[in-house]
Write an enzyme that holds these catalytic residues in place. Structure first.
Site, PDB file in Angstrom:
ATOM      1  N   CYS A   8      22.968  -5.975 -75.783  1.00  0.00           N
ATOM      2  CA  CYS A   8      24.386  -6.143 -76.169  1.00  0.00           C
ATOM      3  C   CYS A   8      24.858  -4.773 -76.620  1.00  0.00           C
ATOM      4  O   CYS A   8      24.948  -4.499 -77.812  1.00  0.00           O
ATOM      5  CB  CYS A   8      24.520  -7.151 -77.303  1.00  0.00           C
ATOM      6  N   GLY A  32      28.210   1.079 -77.726  1.00  0.00           N
ATOM      7  CA  GLY A  32      27.229   2.138 -77.523  1.00  0.00           C
ATOM      8  C   GLY A  32      26.716   2.869 -78.747  1.00  0.00           C
ATOM      9  O   GLY A  32      25.970   3.837 -78.610  1.00  0.00           O
ATOM     10  N   LYS A  45      24.464   1.979 -81.029  1.00  0.00           N
ATOM     11  CA  LYS A  45      22.995   1.937 -81.127  1.00  0.00           C
ATOM     12  C   LYS A  45      22.338   2.418 -79.844  1.00  0.00           C
ATOM     13  O   LYS A  45      21.276   3.040 -79.891  1.00  0.00           O
ATOM     14  CB  LYS A  45      22.535   0.522 -81.498  1.00  0.00           C
ATOM     15  N   ASP A 104      25.796  -5.045 -71.094  1.00  0.00           N
ATOM     16  CA  ASP A 104      26.801  -5.732 -71.914  1.00  0.00           C
ATOM     17  C   ASP A 104      27.755  -6.427 -70.949  1.00  0.00           C
ATOM     18  O   ASP A 104      27.877  -6.042 -69.781  1.00  0.00           O
ATOM     19  CB  ASP A 104      27.584  -4.736 -72.796  1.00  0.00           C
ATOM     20  N   ASP A 130      21.531  -6.873 -80.383  1.00  0.00           N
ATOM     21  CA  ASP A 130      22.514  -6.615 -81.453  1.00  0.00           C
ATOM     22  C   ASP A 130      23.645  -7.596 -81.171  1.00  0.00           C
ATOM     23  O   ASP A 130      24.637  -7.259 -80.554  1.00  0.00           O
ATOM     24  CB  ASP A 130      22.977  -5.156 -81.367  1.00  0.00           C
ATOM     25  N   CYS A 177      25.884  -8.089 -87.666  1.00  0.00           N
ATOM     26  CA  CYS A 177      26.623  -7.592 -88.831  1.00  0.00           C
ATOM     27  C   CYS A 177      27.291  -8.801 -89.483  1.00  0.00           C
ATOM     28  O   CYS A 177      28.451  -8.760 -89.862  1.00  0.00           O
ATOM     29  CB  CYS A 177      27.614  -6.495 -88.471  1.00  0.00           C
TER      30      CYS A 177
HETATM   31  C1  LIG Z   1      27.784  -6.362 -82.162  1.00  0.00           C
HETATM   32  S1  LIG Z   1      28.410  -5.910 -80.628  1.00  0.00           S
HETATM   33  C2  LIG Z   1      27.240  -4.681 -80.113  1.00  0.00           C
HETATM   34  C3  LIG Z   1      27.448  -3.348 -80.786  1.00  0.00           C
HETATM   35  C4  LIG Z   1      26.612  -2.237 -80.151  1.00  0.00           C
HETATM   36  N1  LIG Z   1      25.215  -2.596 -80.101  1.00  0.00           N
HETATM   37  C5  LIG Z   1      26.752  -0.937 -80.925  1.00  0.00           C
HETATM   38  O1  LIG Z   1      25.904  -0.590 -81.743  1.00  0.00           O
HETATM   39  O2  LIG Z   1      27.738  -0.228 -80.682  1.00  0.00           O
HETATM   40  C6  LIG Z   1      28.022  -7.255 -79.617  1.00  0.00           C
HETATM   41  C7  LIG Z   1      28.261  -7.034 -78.150  1.00  0.00           C
HETATM   42  O3  LIG Z   1      27.762  -8.164 -77.444  1.00  0.00           O
HETATM   43  C8  LIG Z   1      28.483  -8.259 -76.253  1.00  0.00           C
HETATM   44  N2  LIG Z   1      28.204  -9.580 -75.687  1.00  0.00           N
HETATM   45  C9  LIG Z   1      28.688 -10.782 -76.046  1.00  0.00           C
HETATM   46  N3  LIG Z   1      28.147 -11.762 -75.291  1.00  0.00           N
HETATM   47  C10 LIG Z   1      27.293 -11.136 -74.433  1.00  0.00           C
HETATM   48  C11 LIG Z   1      26.435 -11.597 -73.393  1.00  0.00           C
HETATM   49  N4  LIG Z   1      26.340 -12.888 -73.085  1.00  0.00           N
HETATM   50  N5  LIG Z   1      25.711 -10.675 -72.717  1.00  0.00           N
HETATM   51  C12 LIG Z   1      25.800  -9.371 -73.012  1.00  0.00           C
HETATM   52  N6  LIG Z   1      26.591  -8.872 -73.973  1.00  0.00           N
HETATM   53  C13 LIG Z   1      27.327  -9.758 -74.677  1.00  0.00           C
HETATM   54  C14 LIG Z   1      29.907  -7.980 -76.662  1.00  0.00           C
HETATM   55  O4  LIG Z   1      30.651  -7.517 -75.534  1.00  0.00           O
HETATM   56  C15 LIG Z   1      29.713  -6.902 -77.717  1.00  0.00           C
HETATM   57  O5  LIG Z   1      29.900  -5.630 -77.125  1.00  0.00           O
END
Ligand SMILES: C[S@@+](CC[C@H](N)C(=O)[O-])C[C@H]1O[C@@H](n2cnc3c(N)ncnc32)[C@H](O)[C@@H]1O
Length: 447
Positions: free
Chosen positions: A261, A265, A267, A285, A329, A382
């Site tokens: 996820c 970007g 992490k 993602d 994440d 978070c």
């Molecule tokens: C908490 S954010 C991630 C933040 C990122 N890891 C960072 O540190 O910048 C959660 C992410 O999960 C993605 N997401 C939600 N459902 C998803 C899925 N089924 N498969 C992949 N990504 C997904 C969202 O688009 C979002 O960007």
């Protein structure tokens, strides 16, 4: 109109426009404000900071501000036109939650804005704000119920009720108060000492000064404002978020790591920095523009970009246990980040948690088989709700017998080891001055 008062009205007008976008179009405050400020590049730093404070403060204190307005306003604030309600919130926030703003400036600018947008309601705004100055606002309730704490600290009852059940009244009250404070801007600096010094010099040359973070060795906390430019070689990333990747750094250094996820970007770029030349990071993602942001961040920081693929982590495009470690994440409520996303508290519904936890579990179930025996899976959010954290991990462990949770502490940098509780990394706005994060490292049995 003098230049000073014109600037005063302009900053409040921008705040009103951003608040309106957030209130009526579902915009995120940080994104809407960022757009507004980028169109006003010539504004001095103090005006930008003031508009920012007005937006974040009016949203965070919204329930309390409406409660104060309802002492005098008829009709009650929920029945007012949104623009009128927002003019009242802006005025009351400046009068009672903001130092150093003269009362007349708070009132006159709010009335001016009301006149220009909803002339018929300007008298109401004027009357309420003047009475508020004359009579002083009602003192907030002192009690310990969810509703009383919710009014006092401006959170919805259902969130307060959950935290009281999970943490008790005293701790919840401290958390609610901390959620209304401004989060400092934290940067992730390059890991290498020489590079780090150069980055600091570049920032200092543009007047951005700061101090090291308390917990993350890569963190630099900006004091007194300013925002880095893309070519400063640093990434804006909260200190707690910086800590999460340490839980899989051993594998990232030389192995194959999946970030399931990854957008936008933060992490992924930190993992790519750890991977350097020897490890390989694959980032997926659902959200393509956010994924591309991972590449941009790496380019700006001079790091080799992860491999990127737009994909659903519930149906990942890989076969077999091809990764040494994976980071989930997860998409979550985000209630650990209320300081910088104050609107989340008003938007989230109790029912959303069911959808979120179902998605969190589905992602874990689908990513787990991609990690080789002996490998690690890091689950992070978070969120500060047990339902999205401990409960998701417990459900996962009860249905996946080859996996176990291990202690995070040895994986964390020395200054952050005390942040591990019951094995998981836990950070709290009121205890640590950090965003609220949860992260746990799971390991798959060797065979
Ligand atoms: C908490 S954010 C991630 C933040 C990122 N890891 C960072 O540190 O910048 C959660 C992410 O999960 C993605 N997401 C939600 N459902 C998803 C899925 N089924 N498969 C992949 N990504 C997904 C969202 O688009 C979002 O960007």
């Amino acid at each position: 109109v003098s230049t000073a008062s014109r600037a005063g009205l302009d900053t409040r007008r921008l705040a009103l426009d951003v608040l309106l976008e957030v209130e009526t179009h579902g915009a995120f405050a940080d994104a809407a404000l960022g757009r507004g400020l980028s169109e006003r590049a010539s504004w001095p730093a103090k005006d930008r900071a003031f508009a920012t404070r007005l937006v974040y403060g009016s949203i965070a204190w919204q329930r309390r501000l409406d409660w104060i307005a309802d002492h005098w306003a008829r009709p009650r604030s929920e029945r007012l036109d949104p623009e009128v309600r927002l003019c009242l919130r802006l005025g009351l926030f400046q009068l009672f939650f903001s130092d150093r703003i003269p009362s007349f400036a708070a009132v006159d600018t709010s009335v001016e804005l009301a006149k220009s947008r909803r002339p018929a309601a300007a008298r109401l705004v004027n009357a309420v704000l003047r009475r508020a100055i004359r009579e002083r606002p009602p003192s907030p309730p002192e009690g310990r119920t969810a509703e009383e704490l919710g009014i006092r600290w401006s959170h919805p009852d259902w969130i307060v009720r959950r935290w009281i059940a999970e943490r008790g009244v005293e701790d919840t009250a401290r958390l609610l108060a901390a959620n209304n404070e401004a989060a400092p801007l934290a940067l992730r600096m390059p890991g290498d000492g020489v590079e780090r010094e150069r980055a600091k010099d570049r920032l200092a040359a543009r007047g951005i000064v700061g101090r090291p973070g308390r917990f993350s060795p890569s963190a630099w906390i900006v004091d007194g404002g300013g925002f880095p430019e893309p070519d400063d070689g640093v990434v804006a990333q909260g200190e707690a978020s910086q800590l999460v990747v340490h839980l899989l750094a051993d594998h990232a250094r030389a192995g194959q790591v999946l970030d399931a996820c990854a957008a936008p970007g933060g992490k992924s770029s930190a993992l790519a920095e750890i991977a350097d030349r020897d490890g390989v990071v694959t980032a997926i993602d659902l959200h393509r523009p956010g994924l591309l942001r991972a590449r941009e961040l790496c380019e700006q920081a001079g790091i080799r970009s992860p491999l990127l693929a737009r994909a659903d982590a519930r149906r990942p495009p890989f076969r077999g246990a091809v990764f040494d470690a994976a980071l989930v994440d997860a998409p979550c409520s985000g209630v650990g980040t209320l300081r910088s996303h104050p609107e989340i508290r008003w938007r989230l519904r109790p029912g959303d948690l069911e959808d979120l936890t179902a998605r969190q579990r589905a992602i874990l179930d689908a990513v787990e088989p991609l990690v080789r025996p002996g490998g690690a899976l890091v689950y992070a959010t978070c969120s500060l709700f047990r339902a999205e954290n401990e409960d998701v991990v417990a459900a996962f462990l009860s249905s996946h017998s080859e996996w176990r949770a291990v202690d995070s502490a040895p994986h964390l940098p020395e200054p952050a080891r005390d942040l591990a509780r019951d094995g998981a990394l836990r950070t709290w706005p009121h205890e640590h001055g950090l965003d609220g994060f949860f992260a746990v490292r799971l390991e798959r049995a060797i065979g």
